[in-house]
Scaffold this motif. Structure first.
Motif, PDB file in Angstrom:
ATOM      1  N   LEU A  56     115.026  27.581 -28.825  1.00 20.67           N
ATOM      2  CA  LEU A  56     114.174  26.488 -28.336  1.00 20.67           C
ATOM      3  C   LEU A  56     114.963  25.543 -27.434  1.00 20.67           C
ATOM      4  CD1 LEU A  56     112.016  25.423 -31.433  1.00 20.67           C
ATOM      5  CD2 LEU A  56     111.143  26.142 -29.204  1.00 20.67           C
ATOM      6  N   ALA A  57     116.152  25.184 -27.886  1.00 18.12           N
ATOM      7  CA  ALA A  57     116.992  24.261 -27.108  1.00 18.12           C
ATOM      8  C   ALA A  57     117.422  24.898 -25.789  1.00 18.12           C
ATOM      9  CB  ALA A  57     118.218  23.857 -27.925  1.00 18.12           C
ATOM     10  N   GLU A  58     117.809  26.160 -25.853  1.00 18.12           N
ATOM     11  CA  GLU A  58     118.287  26.863 -24.656  1.00 18.12           C
ATOM     12  C   GLU A  58     117.173  26.993 -23.618  1.00 18.12           C
ATOM     13  OE1 GLU A  58     121.431  28.999 -22.593  1.00 18.12           O
ATOM     14  OE2 GLU A  58     121.405  27.649 -24.316  1.00 18.12           O
ATOM     15  N   ASN A  90     113.509  16.091 -29.063  1.00 18.37           N
ATOM     16  CA  ASN A  90     112.059  15.867 -29.161  1.00 18.37           C
ATOM     17  C   ASN A  90     111.286  17.166 -28.947  1.00 18.37           C
ATOM     18  OD1 ASN A  90     112.367  13.144 -29.666  1.00 18.37           O
ATOM     19  ND2 ASN A  90     112.224  12.554 -27.513  1.00 18.37           N
ATOM     20  N   HIS A  91     111.757  17.971 -28.012  1.00 14.60           N
ATOM     21  CA  HIS A  91     111.114  19.264 -27.744  1.00 14.60           C
ATOM     22  C   HIS A  91     111.190  20.161 -28.987  1.00 14.60           C
ATOM     23  CE1 HIS A  91     109.906  22.884 -25.557  1.00 14.60           C
ATOM     24  NE2 HIS A  91     110.947  23.501 -26.092  1.00 14.60           N
ATOM     25  N   LEU A 144     107.105  21.386 -35.658  1.00 14.60           N
ATOM     26  CA  LEU A 144     106.338  20.511 -36.555  1.00 14.60           C
ATOM     27  C   LEU A 144     105.312  21.281 -37.382  1.00 14.60           C
ATOM     28  CD1 LEU A 144     106.308  17.482 -37.162  1.00 14.60           C
ATOM     29  CD2 LEU A 144     104.454  17.238 -35.518  1.00 14.60           C
ATOM     30  N   ILE A 145     104.533  22.124 -36.721  1.00 15.86           N
ATOM     31  CA  ILE A 145     103.465  22.852 -37.420  1.00 15.86           C
ATOM     32  C   ILE A 145     104.056  23.824 -38.436  1.00 15.86           C
ATOM     33  CG2 ILE A 145     101.569  24.497 -37.124  1.00 15.86           C
ATOM     34  CD1 ILE A 145     101.034  23.204 -34.398  1.00 15.86           C
ATOM     35  N   SER A 146     105.073  24.554 -38.027  1.00 13.82           N
ATOM     36  CA  SER A 146     105.707  25.518 -38.937  1.00 13.82           C
ATOM     37  C   SER A 146     106.269  24.819 -40.170  1.00 13.82           C
ATOM     38  CB  SER A 146     106.831  26.266 -38.216  1.00 13.82           C
ATOM     39  OG  SER A 146     106.311  27.008 -37.141  1.00 13.82           O
ATOM     40  N   LYS A 147     106.918  23.675 -39.946  1.00 15.08           N
ATOM     41  CA  LYS A 147     107.491  22.933 -41.078  1.00 15.08           C
ATOM     42  C   LYS A 147     106.408  22.409 -42.004  1.00 15.08           C
ATOM     43  CE  LYS A 147     111.926  21.293 -39.295  1.00 15.08           C
ATOM     44  NZ  LYS A 147     112.705  20.092 -38.915  1.00 15.08           N
TER      45      LYS A 147
END
Length: 207
Positions: free
Chosen positions: A168-170, A144-145, A151-154
Motif C-alpha cells: 500500500l505504501a509503495e 493516511n492512505h 479501515l474496513i478490513s480492520k
C-alpha cells in the motif's frame, strides 16, 4: 491459574530495560493487541520513580508508546557508561531515509526486527509491533492512505499482513512520484520577460 502480574522495572541500565521490554511487549500484545495507548500507560506505571521523573506530564496522555520508549532508552543510555547498541534499540531507532522507498525500508526494518525478536523470525507476518513501526515511519499522507485502505478490513476483524502494508505504501509513493513528475512536465518554461520598448526608453534616458 491466575497469571502473575507484570513486574515493575527496577533496574537502571539500557540492556536490562531492553530485556524487560521482551516480556512487557509480549504481555501487551496478548492483553492490548490493538490499543497502544494502554501499552504507554502500563509502561509508565511500571517504571521506577527516578525514570518516571524524567518524563514530562504530557507523556502519560499525549505521547505515543514509541516516543515514551525512546525517551526512556535515551535517558538510560546517558546514565549507562558501558552501553552498547542493542538489536532492540536498533529496531526502534532505524530511520527511514528521505530517499528510501517504503519497500527498501521495509526490508531493512524486517531485518532489524528479526535481530531484536529472533523468536519471531518466521512468525512476523501479522506482528503489530513490526507493522506499526513501519507505518509510523512513513510520511503523513502515506500513513493516511494506509489507514483509509485498511479501515474496513480492520473493522471486520480481518488480519492484514506486513507485506500488504508495504505494498500500500509503495503504490501510494509511486503514484505520488508520477503525479509530481507529470505536474512538473506540464509547467511552462519560464521565459525572461521582454518589453519591446525597454531599450528605447533606456537610450532616451541616456541621451
Amino acid at each position: 491459574p491466575v497469571k502473575p502480574e507484570l513486574p515493575y522495572f527496577k533496574h537502571h541500565t539500557l540492556e536490562q530495560f531492553n530485556k524487560y521490554l521482551l516480556s512487557f511487549e509480549r504481555h501487551c500484545a496478548k492483553v492490548f493487541p490493538d490499543d497502544r495507548e494502554q501499552w504507554r500507560t502500563l509502561l509508565i506505571s511500571k517504571l521506577s520513580k527516578d525514570i518516571k521523573a524524567t518524563l514530562p506530564p504530557e507523556a502519560e496522555y499525549d505521547w505515543s508508546y514509541e516516543k515514551v520508549l525512546c525517551n526512556i532508552q535515551d535517558y538510560l543510555k546517558l546514565t549507562d557508561d558501558q552501553v552498547e547498541s542493542s538489536p532492540m534499540s536498533e529496531f526502534w531507532r532505524l530511520p527511514k531515509l528521505a530517499t528510501e522507498t517504503p519497500k527498501r525500508f521495509s526490508v531493512n526494518l524486517l531485518r532489524a526486527f528479526k535481530e531484536a525478536h529472533p523468536q519471531k523470525e518466521f512468525d512476523y507476518e501479522y506482528d503489530n509491533i513490526l507493522i506499526e513501526r513501519f507505518v509510523d515511519a512513513q510520511s503523513e499522507d502515506t500513513r493516511n492512505h494506509i489507514k483509509e485502505n485498511t479501515l474496513i478490513s480492520k473493522s471486520t476483524g480481518q488480519r492484514i499482513a506486513y507485506e500488504a502494508y508495504v505494498k500500500l505504501a509503495e503504490q501510494f509513493e509511486n503514484n505520488k512520484r508520477k503525479r509530481q513528475q507529470n505536474y512538473e512536465k506540464m509547467q511552462p518554461t519560464q521565459q525572461p520577460k521582454y518589453y519591446p520598448n525597454q531599450f528605447k526608453i533606456f537610450r532616451t534616458i541616456r541621451i
